[in-house]
Design an enzyme around this catalytic site. Structure first.
Site, PDB file in Angstrom:
ATOM      1  N   HIS A  68      21.527  47.661 -37.534  1.00 32.33           N
ATOM      2  CA  HIS A  68      22.820  48.336 -37.556  1.00 32.33           C
ATOM      3  C   HIS A  68      23.922  47.532 -38.237  1.00 32.33           C
ATOM      4  O   HIS A  68      25.102  47.775 -38.001  1.00 32.33           O
ATOM      5  CB  HIS A  68      23.259  48.729 -36.139  1.00 32.33           C
ATOM      6  CG  HIS A  68      22.862  50.127 -35.784  1.00 32.33           C
ATOM      7  ND1 HIS A  68      23.751  51.152 -35.653  1.00 32.33           N
ATOM      8  CD2 HIS A  68      21.639  50.666 -35.584  1.00 32.33           C
ATOM      9  CE1 HIS A  68      23.115  52.262 -35.364  1.00 32.33           C
ATOM     10  NE2 HIS A  68      21.829  52.000 -35.313  1.00 32.33           N
ATOM     11  N   ASP A 127      29.882  50.380 -27.598  1.00 32.85           N
ATOM     12  CA  ASP A 127      29.905  51.835 -27.438  1.00 32.85           C
ATOM     13  C   ASP A 127      28.536  52.457 -27.673  1.00 32.85           C
ATOM     14  O   ASP A 127      28.261  53.553 -27.202  1.00 32.85           O
ATOM     15  CB  ASP A 127      30.916  52.455 -28.410  1.00 32.85           C
ATOM     16  CG  ASP A 127      32.358  52.194 -27.989  1.00 32.85           C
ATOM     17  OD1 ASP A 127      32.607  52.051 -26.780  1.00 32.85           O
ATOM     18  OD2 ASP A 127      33.231  52.109 -28.876  1.00 32.85           O
ATOM     19  N   GLU A 186      40.027  52.873 -23.864  1.00 30.38           N
ATOM     20  CA  GLU A 186      39.921  52.968 -25.312  1.00 30.38           C
ATOM     21  C   GLU A 186      40.910  54.027 -25.803  1.00 30.38           C
ATOM     22  O   GLU A 186      41.721  54.559 -25.042  1.00 30.38           O
ATOM     23  CB  GLU A 186      38.488  53.317 -25.757  1.00 30.38           C
ATOM     24  CG  GLU A 186      37.540  52.139 -25.729  1.00 30.38           C
ATOM     25  CD  GLU A 186      36.285  52.346 -26.571  1.00 30.38           C
ATOM     26  OE1 GLU A 186      36.269  53.290 -27.406  1.00 30.38           O
ATOM     27  OE2 GLU A 186      35.325  51.579 -26.399  1.00 30.38           O
TER      28      GLU A 186
END
Length: 577
Positions: free
Chosen positions: A125, A186, A297
């Site tokens: 990623h 997340d 957030e």
């Protein structure tokens, strides 16, 4: 079976002939080579090979529990950013830490006569080719996963896991014991080693710091091939270097992670603001309180049609009639997203606490939406979105993401310019924005943050749709990112990149500031041949050519004088999409 017996007979009677035979045969046979059998290992006194086919054969000769593959390398040639295509020479599928150590020691033995570098790859990623090793060796860390995730219960509970383990698996296993890690990202389908090499940031970071602040101990394979256990009190320099160290000092093969009691449920709340100053003031108020939400957030919404109606699929409006009247079209709005953890028997007290906290805020009343979901469902929420995007063929597309850490003193100026003049729509991906407390972040790690008590993470997370035009086009989004960065520079906002990407070492020096010398010295101490993490483009491996140029060098120069030293770096150009 006959060939195997023949080879064993030759090995017993003529080792020299066997070595020549193996080099000739294995250099011609592509593909996966199982190395569970006991091949002879290169003698350290042998002259290291410089010919590419010899190097490949020398990798085959390693005595490993896992195996090396040479032809199924296409997946390791790209990452989640999906903008670079840089195939490695080989992929190591380790079955043990000693496999990784053996590989590193072998490449160290090859020394400066070899172009080989090493990238540890978790779930792939990275965004800018950081997990790639062009014509080097990619180590597939998920192969190292041990099915026995070891959990220690007690006053200070923790879990011992492989560096190749996924966070989602750790969550599932620890929940069986009523426990959970404190700090998250997340997206949970990432490896432990991957996030700890960067930071690991989510809405819990204001309270617990990033994931790198919640580690008790690490096992590391350094750039020299040494296997070292480290912690705050044992080999502490290496411990802090590796955490947030962008893979420059060693490969994380094992980690001991702090745990806490896990809740069963969460109350998930969203509200909207039209004024950024009110929005940011409320966010900062919440992270400054001792008794507050467990997750804070936020995100920016620019010119989104029918926003609240879209929320109804997952959230419940507090006042359905008033919510129906709210119009989001043509507006720049700011969503505060907060969560309160609770167990079923604590529901009444939880509702009172959240009601009190919400009464201290100044959001638009008609935009209050809530939901109650299991803890694991909330934490794994991005994976649900991933499945939907995969079904539409919109997951494996270019992701020109930009992640910034912005000091509190600069956030208002940043928001005014960027969210009103540079970004005119964000239908192609979310823009996250939320503050964290510097006091919860350990300054001894390699992570670089702004030098203020409160700073913001701002993450632009668009997807570039192939063959599209306009604001979904990759080129447009890259130029937009550059406009953001140019503004930060000219306005002197003292911004730092998170998951940083720079093209020159001078830019890296500017990123690290006065900590550059320490970072550079530690690189020399733990990876003196600059073998590790070439995709970060911080340091370049220096090679000495002797008898033949490598394919990389041939593509860059017609001739290099024998015995001269030159940089064997590869200019990483994004592939066209």
């Amino acid at each position: 079976m006959g060939l195997t017996s023949s080879l064993r007979f030759r090995q017993r009677n003529n080792k020299t002939f066997l070595r020549i035979f193996m080099i000739l045969v294995l250099s011609c046979i592509p593909g996966r080579t199982n190395l569970c059998s006991n091949h002879s290992v290169s003698n350290p006194k042998d002259l290291p090979p410089s010919n590419p086919s010899d190097i490949r054969s020398s990798l085959v000769s390693l005595d490993l529990e896992g195996y090396i593959s040479f032809d199924d390398v296409h997946n390791a040639a790209k990452d989640f950013g999906n903008r670079y295509q840089l195939p490695p020479l080989a992929i190591l599928h380790p079955r043990s830490v000693s496999d990784i150590s053996s590989m590193m020691k072998h490449i160290v033995h090859l020394g400066s006569t070899s172009n080989l570098t090493v990238a540890a790859r978790g779930h792939g990623h990275s965004l800018q080719g950081q997990a790639l090793a062009h014509q080097g060796v990619v180590i597939k860390m998920e192969s190292l996963r041990n099915p026995n995730i070891r959990i220690h219960k007690g006053k200070q509970p923790y879990v011992d896991v492989s560096g190749g383990e996924l966070w989602i698996n750790i969550l599932r296993e620890t929940l069986k014991y009523g426990l959970s890690p404190k700090s998250w990202t997340d997206y949970l389908h990432l490896t432990v080693g991957g996030t700890l090499s960067n930071a690991g940031i989510s809405g819990q970071a204001f309270k617990y710091g990033p994931q790198i602040n919640n580690v008790y101990q690490l096992e590391i394979v350094t750039g020299k091939g040494e296997v070292v256990t480290c912690s705050e009190k044992r080999n502490s320099e290496l411990f802090y270097s590796v955490l947030g160290g962008l893979g420059q000092f060693g490969i994380i093969t094992r980690a001991r992670i702090s745990l806490e009691p896990a809740p069963h449920m969460v109350k998930w709340i969203r509200v909207l603001y039209s004024d950024f100053s009110v929005f940011s003031r409320d966010q900062e108020h919440l992270i400054s309180k001792e008794k507050t939400f467990d997750y804070v957030e936020g995100f920016v919404i620019i010119n989104r049609t029918d926003l609240l109606n879209n929320w109804r699929s997952s959230f419940r409006p507090n006042d359905s009639t008033e919510a129906s009247k709210f119009k989001s079209d043509g507006k720049t709005l700011y969503c505060l997203e907060v969560v309160k953890y609770f167990n079923t028997e604590e529901a009444n007290s939880m509702h009172k606490e959240t009601g009190k906290l919400l009464s201290e805020l100044n959001y638009i009343p008609s935009t209050l939406f809530t939901s109650e979901v299991p803890y694991i469902e909330f934490l794994d929420r991005v994976h649900i979105a991933e499945r939907k995007l995969r079904a539409k063929g919109l997951w494996e597309v270019p992701h020109p993401w930009l992640n910034l850490l912005i000091p509190k003193s600069s956030i208002s100026k940043f928001a005014t310019e960027v969210f009103h003049n540079i970004i005119t729509s964000n239908n192609n991906g979310p823009i996250l924005i939320y503050p964290v407390n510097q006091s919860k972040w350990n300054k001894q790690t390699s992570l670089i943050t702004p030098n203020e008590d409160i700073f913001y993470l701002v993450a632009f997370l668009p997807s570039a749709v192939p063959k599209s035009s306009g604001k979904n086009d990759l080129e447009y989004l890259l130029k937009q990112n550059q406009r953001v960065m140019n503004f930060c520079t000219t306005a002197n906002l003292h911004v730092k990149q998170y998951l940083p990407h720079y093209e020159t070492q001078q830019e890296w020096k500017s990123h690290f500031g006065k900590r550059w010398e320490t970072f550079s010295q530690r690189k020399h101490a733990y990876d003196p041949l600059t073998i590790l993490a070439p995709g970060q483009r911080i340091f370049q491996k220096t090679t000495t050519t002797r008898t033949q140029l490598s394919p990389i060098q041939l593509s860059k120069s017609k001739a290099v004088p024998k015995g001269t030293t030159r940089r064997a770096s590869v200019l990483l150009k994004p592939r066209t999409v």
